[in-house]
Design an enzyme around this catalytic site. Structure first.
Site, mmCIF file in Angstrom:
data_model
loop_
_atom_site.group_PDB
_atom_site.id
_atom_site.type_symbol
_atom_site.label_atom_id
_atom_site.label_comp_id
_atom_site.label_asym_id
_atom_site.label_seq_id
_atom_site.Cartn_x
_atom_site.Cartn_y
_atom_site.Cartn_z
ATOM 1 N N ARG A 135 0.823 -1.221 0.000
ATOM 2 C CA ARG A 135 0.000 0.000 0.000
ATOM 3 C C ARG A 135 0.854 1.268 0.000
ATOM 4 O O ARG A 135 0.526 2.267 0.639
ATOM 5 C CB ARG A 135 -0.974 0.008 1.187
ATOM 6 C CG ARG A 135 -1.888 -1.214 1.240
ATOM 7 C CD ARG A 135 -2.796 -1.317 0.006
ATOM 8 N NE ARG A 135 -3.595 -2.540 0.056
ATOM 9 C CZ ARG A 135 -3.292 -3.676 -0.578
ATOM 10 N NH1 ARG A 135 -2.185 -3.742 -1.318
ATOM 11 N NH2 ARG A 135 -4.074 -4.727 -0.500
ATOM 12 N N SER A 140 -11.632 -1.875 2.238
ATOM 13 C CA SER A 140 -10.955 -2.137 3.516
ATOM 14 C C SER A 140 -10.559 -0.812 4.157
ATOM 15 O O SER A 140 -9.854 -0.013 3.543
ATOM 16 C CB SER A 140 -9.712 -2.998 3.301
ATOM 17 O OG SER A 140 -10.066 -4.269 2.798
ATOM 18 N N GLU A 180 -6.282 2.655 5.606
ATOM 19 C CA GLU A 180 -5.943 2.482 4.191
ATOM 20 C C GLU A 180 -6.630 3.562 3.364
ATOM 21 O O GLU A 180 -6.131 3.985 2.332
ATOM 22 C CB GLU A 180 -6.386 1.092 3.725
ATOM 23 C CG GLU A 180 -5.948 0.737 2.328
ATOM 24 C CD GLU A 180 -6.161 -0.733 2.019
ATOM 25 O OE1 GLU A 180 -6.832 -1.021 1.016
ATOM 26 O OE2 GLU A 180 -5.659 -1.588 2.778
#
Length: 306
Positions: free
Chosen positions: A177, A227, A297
């Site tokens: 990420r 998410s 996230e």
């Protein structure tokens, strides 16, 4: 007062009258369906317009924010001071041999479908990810043991000074990420994927299987940003949240999904404040119980309500 209205005509000269919106509610442009107004929202239709818009912002000290589908984005209730540049109309995709070249605003699902039509495999994992390719590369999006770093060859980017250049896979420095694009605040303009030849039915069946698993396990029927938290090292965020007893926990219209604890959803009528308060509540409770720090996230931007 919207202090950037004086620049409306200049942005209209760049992107056209129909592609400039004033005091635009960001809840119309995010998958969470929340968020206050952006002073200006523009939708360029060419990469040259993107470059000219960024230079105009830079030369006049106008803050600007790039968005694609708004699927990994939470905008605070006070909205955004400055200009939102939305890449919605930059979605061209072409196939050249075993390569797929896509503009930054192209939805991942569209790219997967083009690859499928050309019997090119490798992107199946991304077919159900709701974002556009620019955001996906920026955060090295992934699912089901696949991620962008496995299939990307290069990305054309622009920096804050309006310089356009190409980054190869190594220069993109893709990790979990994260990427060099985040680190240096580059903006993705175009992406080249290198895929492999495969059988149409093999690719199609893989896509259908992953989409079935998503539908079974994820709360796709509610607005969310996917998410909510990154995976902590050595743990799974959803399991930590569930083991803390927070499945179904609500603040206002925001809820920890009863279907998948890793998702915070807009159950109906949520504000960005509800979602942010629930995120903080979850982080605090998980820290108290497990001494694990959950990092979001989802990208959070904008101003608090006065």
């Amino acid at each position: 007062m919207n202090q950037y209205k004086n620049f409306i005509m200049q942005f209209e000269d760049i992107v056209g009258n129909n592609n400039v919106l004033i005091d635009e509610p960001m809840k119309k442009h995010t998958s969470f369906k929340v968020g206050g107004p952006a002073d200006l929202l523009i939708t360029p239709t060419t990469l040259e317009q993107v470059k000219d818009s960024i230079i105009l912002c830079r030369n006049n000290s106008i803050p600007y924010y790039i968005i694609g589908n708004g699927s990994n984005l939470l905008v605070r209730d006070g909205g955004i001071r400055g200009v939102v540049i939305k890449f919605l109309k930059l979605g061209d995709i072409k196939v050249e041999g075993d390569r797929v070249i896509a503009q930054s605003g192209a939805p991942l699902t569209n790219i997967c479908n083009e690859a499928l039509k050309s019997n090119l495999g490798g992107l199946e994992f991304a077919c159900g990810i709701p974002g556009s390719v620019g955001g996906a590369v920026t955060m090295n999006a992934g699912a089901y043991n696949g991620e962008i770093s496995q299939v990307i060859e290069s990305a054309k980017v622009i920096d804050k000074d309006g310089n356009v250049f190409l980054l190869n896979k190594e220069q993109l420095d893709l990790g979990y990420r994260m990427s060099a694009i985040q680190k240096y605040h580059y903006i993705v303009l175009e992406v080249t994927f290198k895929l492999h030849n495969s059988e149409y039915d093999t690719i199609k069946n893989r896509i259908m299987d992953l989409n079935r698993r998503r539908t079974e396990k994820q709360p796709l029927e509610y607005p969310s940003a996917g998410s909510t938290f990154k995976r902590p090292e050595g743990h799974f965020a959803a399991k930590l949240i569930e083991d803390t007893g927070l499945k179904g926990e609500s603040i206002g219209g925001a809820q920890v999904s009863e279907k998948h604890s890793g998702f915070i959803i807009n159950k109906g009528g949520a504000t960005a404040g509800d979602i942010l308060n629930l995120i903080e509540f979850v982080q605090n409770k998980v820290m108290e119980k497990f001494q694990v720090d959950l990092h979001t996230e989802v990208r959070i931007i904008g101003e608090e309500n006065n």
